[in-house]
Design an enzyme around this catalytic site. Sequence first.
Site, mmCIF file in Angstrom:
data_model
loop_
_atom_site.group_PDB
_atom_site.id
_atom_site.type_symbol
_atom_site.label_atom_id
_atom_site.label_comp_id
_atom_site.label_asym_id
_atom_site.label_seq_id
_atom_site.Cartn_x
_atom_site.Cartn_y
_atom_site.Cartn_z
ATOM 1 N N LYS A 132 -10.500 -2.856 -6.039
ATOM 2 C CA LYS A 132 -10.445 -1.903 -4.934
ATOM 3 C C LYS A 132 -10.212 -0.485 -5.465
ATOM 4 C CE LYS A 132 -10.892 -4.749 -1.442
ATOM 5 N NZ LYS A 132 -9.899 -4.837 -0.372
ATOM 6 N N GLN B 21 -1.397 -15.623 -6.670
ATOM 7 C CA GLN B 21 -2.783 -15.426 -6.289
ATOM 8 C C GLN B 21 -3.498 -14.940 -7.536
ATOM 9 O OE1 GLN B 21 -1.336 -12.871 -3.356
ATOM 10 N NE2 GLN B 21 -1.731 -10.968 -4.469
ATOM 11 N N ASP C 280 -10.656 -8.716 -3.721
ATOM 12 C CA ASP C 280 -10.206 -8.727 -5.110
ATOM 13 C C ASP C 280 -9.149 -9.795 -5.379
ATOM 14 O OD1 ASP C 280 -8.428 -7.385 -3.441
ATOM 15 O OD2 ASP C 280 -7.757 -5.988 -4.988
ATOM 16 N N GLU D 124 9.144 -12.147 0.550
ATOM 17 C CA GLU D 124 8.447 -11.085 1.261
ATOM 18 C C GLU D 124 7.606 -11.762 2.342
ATOM 19 O OE1 GLU D 124 4.832 -8.286 1.746
ATOM 20 O OE2 GLU D 124 4.872 -10.298 0.909
ATOM 21 N N LYS E 161 -0.643 1.517 -4.256
ATOM 22 C CA LYS E 161 -1.166 0.202 -4.640
ATOM 23 C C LYS E 161 -2.507 0.325 -5.368
ATOM 24 C CE LYS E 161 -1.308 -3.306 -1.937
ATOM 25 N NZ LYS E 161 -1.508 -4.205 -0.779
ATOM 26 N N PHE E 162 -3.234 1.388 -5.087
ATOM 27 C CA PHE E 162 -4.598 1.492 -5.603
ATOM 28 C C PHE E 162 -4.814 2.678 -6.540
ATOM 29 C CE2 PHE E 162 -4.616 -0.355 -1.321
ATOM 30 C CZ PHE E 162 -5.089 -1.620 -1.620
ATOM 31 N N ASP F 178 5.762 -12.539 -3.338
ATOM 32 C CA ASP F 178 4.762 -11.958 -2.450
ATOM 33 C C ASP F 178 4.176 -13.047 -1.537
ATOM 34 O OD1 ASP F 178 3.140 -9.487 -1.911
ATOM 35 O OD2 ASP F 178 1.505 -10.867 -2.382
ATOM 36 N N ASN F 179 4.218 -12.785 -0.232
ATOM 37 C CA ASN F 179 3.588 -13.681 0.750
ATOM 38 C C ASN F 179 3.931 -15.166 0.554
ATOM 39 O OD1 ASN F 179 2.209 -11.750 2.297
ATOM 40 N ND2 ASN F 179 0.518 -11.674 0.854
#
Length: 680
Positions: free
Chosen positions: A269, A329, A364, A428, A538-539, A399-400
């Site tokens: 991204k 992930q 991504d 999170e 983040k990007f 995360d998640n």
Amino acid sequence: MPQRRITEGLRFGRFPITAVQPVVDGGKVPAKALPGEGIVVGATAFREGHDLLGVSAVLLDPSGAERQRVRLAPPRGERGMGTDRWEGVLTPSETGKWSFVIEAWHDRYGTWHHNAEVKIDAGIDVELMLAEGAKLLGDASAEDFRDEVDRAALRHAADVLGDQSRGTEERLGAGFSQEIADIVARQPIRELVTVSEKFPLLVERDRAGRGAWYEFFPRSEGAVKDHNTGAWTSGNFRTAVRRLDAVAAMGFDILYMPPIHPIGVQHRKGPNNTLVAGPNDPGSPWAIGAKEGGHDAIHPDLGTFEDFDAFVARASELGLEVALDLALQAAPDHPWVQSHPEWFTTRVDGSIAYAENPPKKYQDIYPLNFDNDPEGLSREILRIVLLWVSHGVKIFRVDNPHTKPVWFWEWLIAEVNKAAPGVVFLAEAFTRPAMMHALGRAGFQQSYTYFTWRNTKTEIEEYFDEVSHESPAFFRPNFFVNTPDILTEYLQFGGPAAFRIRAVLASTGSPLWGVYAGYELYEHVARPGAEEYIDNEKFEYKARDWDAAAESGRSLAPYITRLNHIRRDHPALLDLQNLTVHQSTDASTVVYSKHKTLPDGSKDTIIVIVNVDPHVTKECSVALDLAALELDPQDLTPGGGFHVDDLISGESWEWGEYNYVRLDPHVEPAHILSVRRMHQ
């Protein structure tokens, strides 16, 4: 053949004990606790007839030895009226697998005291009541668990009660004396003791439930932009280590970094989550995995394991623990995609499903699938976690976690803590309450919360009451004020006052709170139509000029520092279950207190008053529940008030049950008041 006892196998003992708290899933899951934390215990207990019942809670250490015994009392206010509910506070002292029981018993002294008071005043059975009192206290004086001083006092009172040559008032006064009341309060005269089953209490280390978190991207700390070409040189662990001193100076305990692993190239991204990345765009750290490796590797721009170890060591020198992101992930070019395609979900067309949270799409990122090879995938993740533990990481922000099976977390956290006791996991999980609570039951020591979106007085009061009284046995709330993904409308449009207000609420409302870098610079510009920062870190890289902000006075860092120092100086703020909401006459003024009795018998009491409207000055009357403050007579002024010191402004006042407050959000939106104990 001996006859079976008629009470054998029955649900109820001599006195019914029900609805014991804190109990999670019937005791299958231990309730959460911390060393020195006041744990509210309670039960519903009652008896037939009119005799009085006493109820106690007994704290048992990991060896099963009794460490504390507390007599329970009805809760304050309406909750304690006619409900047969009993509550008190137990305080475990160190980590380990503790437990507690509830005891209900016939209160012999209380029953006699009540009957004697009523009957003798009415002239009924006077001599009989005095004789019963003499026998009661005489029996108690023979109990060998009492010390000799108490036994002598009980014998003397029994002798006076039984001495018919003395007047009734003198005899009754001996049995009703404060000395006798104090003795039986310390060690009640009990009969027909009924004991509940034993309930587990897991006492974890301090950082499992107390701490101030600070989040930064190591690649941004020390990143340099070439203004001729627009290309960036990434920051790394050697440059990011220079930021640690400032983080520690602000009083933070935990330094949290987003994923530090290689970032995927396929479908990377670009800025603001655009679908196409330029050659110099770094991509999202959560798109984990590339040719350089996966979750067990470090992004080459950040440095080596040696650099990482030096970073962790320096943080430790400054009193900071490093927390890493555990994001389960993979980017499309993660090594797992080739070596273990069964760990992902394959669609009917043969493609691997990428992550989606409609309308958001994350091309991504490939989510993991735990149903195809749960054993292999789970053990690989355990290996990875223990690898980072071996490099000094004892805290993971996950995360998640709500997108993975709950059974997996139950297994993983137990296995990690078996191999490395004291490792902490933060969930999170901005998701439905049932899932958030299940993750806590599965072993997560703490969780992100809905606090981020609770902004009005009613929302804040209700949420504070929920997390401090309804769910603390299995859910520890971490009040992050912002994240790289979340910039609320309140912060977007509330100005600097909004940042102060949220920091006060977070740092005093929960023992756990967190800040994402840039908060102290009042970063508040959102991507149009979204609740996210524009030019999201983040990007892309983000270079912040901390020194310029400090020199210009446009930094919230001094205020955050003050809040963290207040937390460290006042243990009451580092417990969860001791919060009481008070009343105010203004619809935007929130009032709450936290009270704690310390091991040496001293008391720490904090009253927080916050105007949650960041735009308008508010004036109102504050009504305090004085019982919640546990004021001793010697703490009161001649007029019946008490002294408070404002820990933000340094001012002092005499307060009482009702108090006038004026809070201008553009000057100072909050009072944090310490009750001054005159005798301490």
